[in-house]
Enzyme design. Structure first.
Site, PDB file in Angstrom:
ATOM      1  N   ARG A 101       0.723  10.227   1.282  1.00 35.61           N
ATOM      2  CA  ARG A 101       1.236  11.162   2.290  1.00 35.61           C
ATOM      3  C   ARG A 101       2.392  11.970   1.743  1.00 35.61           C
ATOM      4  NH1 ARG A 101       1.424   6.865   7.318  1.00 35.61           N
ATOM      5  NH2 ARG A 101      -0.531   5.912   6.721  1.00 35.61           N
ATOM      6  N   THR A 150      -4.066   5.978   2.583  1.00 36.38           N
ATOM      7  CA  THR A 150      -4.297   7.343   3.063  1.00 36.38           C
ATOM      8  C   THR A 150      -5.068   8.169   2.022  1.00 36.38           C
ATOM      9  OG1 THR A 150      -2.104   7.092   4.112  1.00 36.38           O
ATOM     10  CG2 THR A 150      -3.208   9.174   4.429  1.00 36.38           C
ATOM     11  N   LYS A 199     -10.643  -1.472   7.454  1.00 32.37           N
ATOM     12  CA  LYS A 199      -9.427  -1.133   8.193  1.00 32.37           C
ATOM     13  C   LYS A 199      -9.810  -0.760   9.633  1.00 32.37           C
ATOM     14  CE  LYS A 199      -5.632   2.229   8.010  1.00 32.37           C
ATOM     15  NZ  LYS A 199      -4.385   2.395   7.280  1.00 32.37           N
ATOM     16  N   GLU A 252       0.875  -1.182   0.000  1.00 30.40           N
ATOM     17  CA  GLU A 252       0.000   0.000   0.000  1.00 30.40           C
ATOM     18  C   GLU A 252       0.903   1.220   0.000  1.00 30.40           C
ATOM     19  OE1 GLU A 252      -2.575   0.150   3.476  1.00 30.40           O
ATOM     20  OE2 GLU A 252      -2.354   2.336   3.493  1.00 30.40           O
TER      21      GLU A 252
HETATM   22  C1  3PG Z   1      -1.288   3.239   8.630  1.00 30.40           C
HETATM   23  O1  3PG Z   1      -1.322   4.124   7.815  1.00 30.40           O
HETATM   24  O2  3PG Z   1      -2.000   2.256   8.561  1.00 30.40           O
HETATM   25  C2  3PG Z   1      -0.394   3.407   9.798  1.00 30.40           C
HETATM   26  O3  3PG Z   1       0.283   4.597   9.736  1.00 30.40           O
HETATM   27  C3  3PG Z   1       0.562   2.300   9.953  1.00 30.40           C
HETATM   28  O4  3PG Z   1       0.914   2.336  11.264  1.00 30.40           O
HETATM   29  P1  3PG Z   1       2.384   1.936  11.772  1.00 30.40           P
HETATM   30  O5  3PG Z   1       3.301   2.931  11.165  1.00 30.40           O
HETATM   31  O6  3PG Z   1       2.288   2.011  13.270  1.00 30.40           O
HETATM   32  O7  3PG Z   1       2.656   0.534  11.276  1.00 30.40           O
END
Ligand code: 3PG
Length: 211
Positions: free
Chosen positions: A44, A68, A128, A40
């Site tokens: 960002r 995101t 999610k 994924e």
């Molecule tokens: C996401 O976007 O799902 C999270 O930022 C992932 O979280 P992590 O960096 O704690 O794995």
């Protein structure tokens, strides 16, 4: 297998932040070398769409999605770039409706009963759960799954290699996601061997492969 089945089969969705589009293909190859065939790429960074496009074009073995995704504008960009699935941290009905109309699998973030009911009303059952470590982790998802029997979660946020077995043996967990196997620091500094090694450890720890 369709796209969602492939995600469930792989069990692990690396959450990838690409700062420089030149790092997208090497990161994807490093994950593939470690046995991870799903990634994924998050919206960002400004180069997210170009990174998705590069991986989609150059590495057909990789199932590449967009993460995101917050707005319909990003939804259109992600689709044009060739994202095969979409992940959003929350539930936005415009974004969800757009992807449903385009026939692209979308996994919105839902952590409350109300959000889950919004997703169910759109026919979505794979959701999610973010940030999983803040919103109650496995106990919270277990409680929600007791009520919403069809829902299966993709928790992310604070998840690491040590969680793979415990999470992926729960019937209400579809897959887990996280940034631990390709951190921004490893990508930026070109430590692709390390990404491959973490991916290998993760893929070999997945307790089930028959979803
Ligand atoms: C996401 O976007 O799902 C999270 O930022 C992932 O979280 P992590 O960096 O704690 O794995």
């Amino acid at each position: 297998m369709n796209v969602l089945e492939q995600i469930g089969h792989s069990g692990i969705v690396p959450v990838v932040v690409i700062q420089d589009v030149a790092q997208a293909v090497p990161t994807a190859l490093a994950l593939l070398d470690g046995g991870i065939r799903t990634m994924e790429i998050t919206f960002r960074t400004p180069c997210a769409a170009d990174a998705i496009r590069a991986v989609a074009r150059e590495i057909p073995e990789m199932l590449v999605g967009a993460g995101t995704v917050l707005t319909v504008d990003q939804a259109v960009l992600a689709q044009e770039a060739g994202a095969q699935f979409i992940v959003s941290p929350g539930y936005d009905d415009h974004v969800v409706a757009y992807y449903i109309s385009e026939g692209i699998p979308v996994i919105p973030g839902c952590v409350t009963p109300t959000e889950i009911m919004s997703a169910l009303s759109r026919g979505l059952t794979i959701l999610k759960f973010f940030p999983a470590n803040i919103y109650g982790g496995l106990p919270a998802m277990r409680s929600l799954a007791g009520v919403f029997r069809d829902v299966r979660f993709v928790p992310t946020g604070g998840i690491g290699a040590e969680d793979i077995e415990n999470y992926l043996t729960q019937p209400y967990i579809f897959a887990i996601g996280g940034s631990w196997l390709c951190t921004s620091a490893d990508i930026v500094e070109g430590r692709f061997d390390r990404i491959t090694e973490l991916a290998r450890q993760a893929s070999e720890s997945v307790p089930r492969t028959d979803l």
